[in-house]
Scaffold this motif. Structure first.
Motif, PDB file in Angstrom:
ATOM      1  N   SER A  75       1.043  -1.015   0.038  1.00 22.16           N
ATOM      2  CA  SER A  75       0.386   0.076  -0.269  1.00 22.16           C
ATOM      3  C   SER A  75       0.955   0.876   0.110  1.00 22.16           C
ATOM      4  O   SER A  75       1.643   0.600   0.059  1.00 22.16           O
ATOM      5  CB  SER A  75      -1.262  -0.420   1.390  1.00 22.16           C
ATOM      6  OG  SER A  75       0.153   0.745   2.437  1.00 22.16           O
ATOM      7  N   LYS A  76       0.183   2.369   0.038  1.00 18.42           N
ATOM      8  CA  LYS A  76       1.123   3.568   0.198  1.00 18.42           C
ATOM      9  C   LYS A  76       1.657   3.891   1.488  1.00 18.42           C
ATOM     10  O   LYS A  76       3.290   4.151   1.495  1.00 18.42           O
ATOM     11  CB  LYS A  76      -0.069   4.562  -0.552  1.00 18.42           C
ATOM     12  CG  LYS A  76       1.099   5.953  -0.576  1.00 18.42           C
ATOM     13  CD  LYS A  76       0.103   7.033  -1.363  1.00 18.42           C
ATOM     14  CE  LYS A  76       0.598   8.634  -0.719  1.00 18.42           C
ATOM     15  NZ  LYS A  76      -0.245   9.729  -1.312  1.00 18.42           N
ATOM     16  N   ALA A  77       0.820   3.629   2.674  1.00 22.85           N
ATOM     17  CA  ALA A  77       1.789   3.355   3.640  1.00 22.85           C
ATOM     18  C   ALA A  77       2.583   2.495   3.455  1.00 22.85           C
ATOM     19  O   ALA A  77       4.130   3.251   3.897  1.00 22.85           O
ATOM     20  CB  ALA A  77       0.349   3.601   4.131  1.00 22.85           C
ATOM     21  N   GLN A  78       1.998   1.407   3.380  1.00 24.40           N
ATOM     22  CA  GLN A  78       3.831   0.407   3.610  1.00 24.40           C
ATOM     23  C   GLN A  78       4.359   0.928   2.894  1.00 24.40           C
ATOM     24  O   GLN A  78       6.099   0.689   3.477  1.00 24.40           O
ATOM     25  CB  GLN A  78       2.730  -0.724   3.207  1.00 24.40           C
ATOM     26  CG  GLN A  78       4.092  -2.032   3.867  1.00 24.40           C
ATOM     27  CD  GLN A  78       4.399  -2.049   5.075  1.00 24.40           C
ATOM     28  OE1 GLN A  78       4.032  -1.936   6.100  1.00 24.40           O
ATOM     29  NE2 GLN A  78       5.505  -2.832   5.032  1.00 24.40           N
ATOM     30  N   ILE A  82       8.290   1.267   4.559  1.00 22.45           N
ATOM     31  CA  ILE A  82       9.371   0.503   3.768  1.00 22.45           C
ATOM     32  C   ILE A  82      11.125   1.410   3.461  1.00 22.45           C
ATOM     33  O   ILE A  82      11.860   1.512   4.252  1.00 22.45           O
ATOM     34  CB  ILE A  82       9.400  -0.785   2.864  1.00 22.45           C
ATOM     35  CG1 ILE A  82       8.339  -1.909   2.917  1.00 22.45           C
ATOM     36  CG2 ILE A  82      10.327  -1.142   1.793  1.00 22.45           C
ATOM     37  CD1 ILE A  82       7.560  -2.482   2.005  1.00 22.45           C
ATOM     38  N   CYS A  83      11.026   2.174   2.415  1.00 23.88           N
ATOM     39  CA  CYS A  83      12.075   3.238   2.592  1.00 23.88           C
ATOM     40  C   CYS A  83      12.585   3.677   3.321  1.00 23.88           C
ATOM     41  O   CYS A  83      13.141   3.826   3.872  1.00 23.88           O
ATOM     42  CB  CYS A  83      11.001   4.546   1.480  1.00 23.88           C
ATOM     43  SG  CYS A  83      10.683   3.435   0.018  1.00 23.88           S
ATOM     44  N   GLN A  84      10.995   5.195   4.401  1.00 27.56           N
ATOM     45  CA  GLN A  84      11.393   5.963   5.460  1.00 27.56           C
ATOM     46  C   GLN A  84      12.774   5.064   6.081  1.00 27.56           C
ATOM     47  O   GLN A  84      13.283   5.314   7.583  1.00 27.56           O
ATOM     48  CB  GLN A  84      10.693   6.583   5.726  1.00 27.56           C
ATOM     49  CG  GLN A  84      10.110   7.294   4.989  1.00 27.56           C
ATOM     50  CD  GLN A  84      10.927   8.212   4.340  1.00 27.56           C
ATOM     51  OE1 GLN A  84      12.365   8.799   5.044  1.00 27.56           O
ATOM     52  NE2 GLN A  84      11.038   8.442   3.133  1.00 27.56           N
ATOM     53  N   SER A  85      12.278   3.616   7.035  1.00 27.63           N
ATOM     54  CA  SER A  85      12.705   2.625   8.141  1.00 27.63           C
ATOM     55  C   SER A  85      14.457   1.556   7.771  1.00 27.63           C
ATOM     56  O   SER A  85      14.977   1.843   8.028  1.00 27.63           O
ATOM     57  CB  SER A  85      11.823   1.080   8.280  1.00 27.63           C
ATOM     58  OG  SER A  85      12.041   0.491   7.190  1.00 27.63           O
TER      59      SER A  85
END
Length: 296
Positions: A75-78, A82-85
Motif C-alpha cells: 500500500s502507499k503507507a507500507q 519500507i523506505c523511511q525505515s
C-alpha cells in the motif's frame, strides 16, 4: 572490536551476533519491546539512536535495519514505511560518522539485489548499470546513497543481498510447509532467476568484509551459482522427497500480493564478483549443498 549493529533481531543480524558474540563486543540498536533481550544474550541493547552521544567508541557499524519488504502488500503507507525505515536511520548514521572526531573505521550497510530491478538471464555483477527503475531499485538506490554520505570518513561496504536461506526464518522457512505437504512448485513459468545465499555464508561474508581492509564498495551477497525458480523448486522438492507438480499462475500471485508479486515473477542472475575477486570462500556455492546442510 566494538560494533554497533542495527537490525540485530532480524534473520541476518541475529545470526551474525549469535555466531560472533564471543569474538566481538556488540551494542544492538533495537526498538523497545522488540524482544531483543530475549533473542540476543550477552549484548547491550540500545533503544534509541539519540542515546548514543558519539560513534567514537565504536570500531565498526553494521546497519541492517529496515521494515521487511515482503511481509505486507505494498500500500502507499507500507511503501513509505519500507523506505523511511531504511533511509532515515542510514542518513542519521552517516551524519554521526561525519560528526565523530574519531569515527569507526568501517561502515557496513545493507541493500539488496532489488537494486538492479527486474532482469532477464544476463549475469549481473556489481558494475552492472542497466538497472530497471522500479520500486525495489528506488528503495536500494536511495538507501545506498544515504550510506555513501559517510564514505569520506570511513571504509564503506554495501551489502546487495539476495534470498537468504535459513531453516527457521525467511523465505525458505515460509516455503517448507507447502513443500512438505507435496504442494510445492514453480511460480508461473519458473524461468526467473533466484539469487540465493546460505545464512552461514552470509554472516561469514559480513565478517570477511569487516576484517579485510582492502574490501570496499558494493558487494553482491549471493552464492556463485544462482538457479531459476523452476530449478529451485525441483531441488527443494527432491531434498524433501516430495513431488514437484504444482504451479502458481502469475494472475494468482498478483491477486494475492499485488505489485509485490513482481519480486516473485521477475528475477536477477546475480554473481558475487567482488567477493570472489577478494578470495572469499563459499561453504555452500551450490543449491543442493546448501539445502542438504539446512534440511538433510
Amino acid at each position: 572490536m566494538n560494533i554497533l549493529i542495527t537490525g540485530g533481531t532480524g534473520l541476518i543480524g541475529s545470526a551474525f551476533i549469535n555466531k560472533f558474540k564471543h569474538k566481538y563486543n556488540f551494542d544492538v540498536l533495537s526498538r523497545p519491546n522488540s524482544g531483543a533481550l530475549q533473542l540476543l544474550k550477552n549484548v547491550k541493547i540500545i533503544n534509541h539512536l539519540s542515546d548514543i552521544e558519539s560513534l567514537d567508541k565504536y570500531d565498526a557499524v553494521i546497519n541492517l535495519a529496515g521494515e521487511p519488504i515482503v511481509n505486507k502488500r505494498w500500500s502507499k503507507a507500507q511503501k513509505i514505511k519500507i523506505c523511511q525505515s531504511r533511509w532515515q536511520l542510514t542518513n542519521k548514521l552517516s551524519k554521526m560518522f561525519n560528526d565523530a572526531s574519531s569515527p569507526p573505521h568501517t561502515f557496513i550497510s545493507g541493500s539488496a539485489i532489488g537494486f538492479y530491478g527486474r532482469q532477464r538471464d544476463e549475469k549481473i555483477i556489481e558494475e552492472y548499470t542497466d538497472v530497471y527503475p522500479e520500486f525495489s531499485h528506488r528503495i536500494c538506490k536511495v538507501w545506498e546513497d544515504k550510506a555513501k554520505l559517510a564514505q569520506k570518513k570511513s571504509r564503506l561496504c554495501i551489502l546487495r543481498t539476495g534470498v537468504v536461506l535459513d531453516k527457521h526464518k525467511g523465505a525458505l522457512a515460509k516455503m517448507l510447509p507447502a513443500y512438505k505437504f507435496g504442494l510445492g512448485g514453480k511460480l508461473s513459468r519458473g524461468i526467473q532467476y533466484m539469487s540465493w545465499i546460505h545464512i552461514d555464508d552470509m554472516v561469514n561474508a559480513i565478517e570477511f568484509l569487516l576484517t579485510n581492509e582492502q574490501c570496499y564498495g558494493e558487494f553482491n551477497m549471493t552464492a556463485p551459482k544462482p538457479v531459476t525458480n523452476k530449478e529451485f523448486s525441483q531441488t527443494l522438492a527432491t531434498q524433501l522427497h516430495r513431488p514437484n507438480v504444482a504451479t502458481m499462475p502469475a494472475f494468482v500471485l498478483r491477486l494475492l500480493f499485488g505489485e509485490m508479486a513482481d519480486l516473485l515473477l521477475y528475477g536477477q542472475n546475480v554473481i558475487p564478483k567482488n567477493l570472489l575477486d577478494n578470495d572469499f570462500k563459499f561453504q555452500y556455492p551450490t543449491l543442493d549443498k546448501a539445502l542438504n546442510n539446512l534440511l538433510g
